[in-house]
Design an enzyme around this catalytic site. Structure first.
Site, PDB file in Angstrom:
ATOM      1  N   CYS A  56       0.840  -1.200   0.000  1.00  0.00           N
ATOM      2  CA  CYS A  56       0.000   0.000   0.000  1.00  0.00           C
ATOM      3  C   CYS A  56       0.880   1.256   0.000  1.00  0.00           C
ATOM      4  O   CYS A  56       1.536   1.560   0.990  1.00  0.00           O
ATOM      5  CB  CYS A  56      -0.906  -0.038   1.231  1.00  0.00           C
ATOM      6  SG  CYS A  56      -1.783   1.488   1.573  1.00  0.00           S
ATOM      7  N   CYS A 108       0.183   3.843   2.637  1.00  0.00           N
ATOM      8  CA  CYS A 108       0.668   3.322   3.924  1.00  0.00           C
ATOM      9  C   CYS A 108       2.168   3.586   4.061  1.00  0.00           C
ATOM     10  O   CYS A 108       2.645   3.954   5.142  1.00  0.00           O
ATOM     11  CB  CYS A 108       0.406   1.820   4.030  1.00  0.00           C
ATOM     12  SG  CYS A 108      -1.325   1.336   3.930  1.00  0.00           S
TER      13      CYS A 108
END
Length: 111
Positions: A34, A37
């Site tokens: 991600c 992230c």
């Protein structure tokens, strides 16, 4: 301030590291693939350093802890949940600036 930037939490350690903590805990739900992230990583490191011993910053790998995400109703990543005294008090989704997270983490709880 300690040298640990954040703690990693999983299904087995969530209750005692988050719900039974004696201070506020901000938990980020993330995954290695991600990109948003990954952009949160340095922010969480700075956040943990600034919070010091007043709060805890924790991370849960979404890929490895799907049952925990289901139980906590986490539907997307990155997501963050704030826990105080064993209760969820806030839920944030997506990228957030450090200043916003620090204010949320260190503010006094409302009665």
């Amino acid at each position: 301030m300690g040298g640990i930037s954040w703690i990693d939490v999983d299904e087995d350690s969530f209750n005692y590291r988050v719900l039974e903590a004696d201070r506020p805990v901000l938990v980020e739900f993330w995954a290695p693939w991600c990109e948003p992230c990954q952009r949160m990583m340095p922010i969480l490191e700075e956040l943990a350093a600034e919070a010091g011993d007043r709060a805890v910053v924790a991370r849960v790998n979404a890929d490895d802890n799907r049952e925990l995400l289901f139980r906590l109703k986490v539907r997307g990543i990155p997501s963050m949940k704030l826990f105080r005294d064993g209760r969820e008090t806030a839920h944030l989704a997506g990228y957030r600036p450090k200043e916003e997270l620090l204010r949320l983490l260190l503010r006094e709880p409302e009665e």
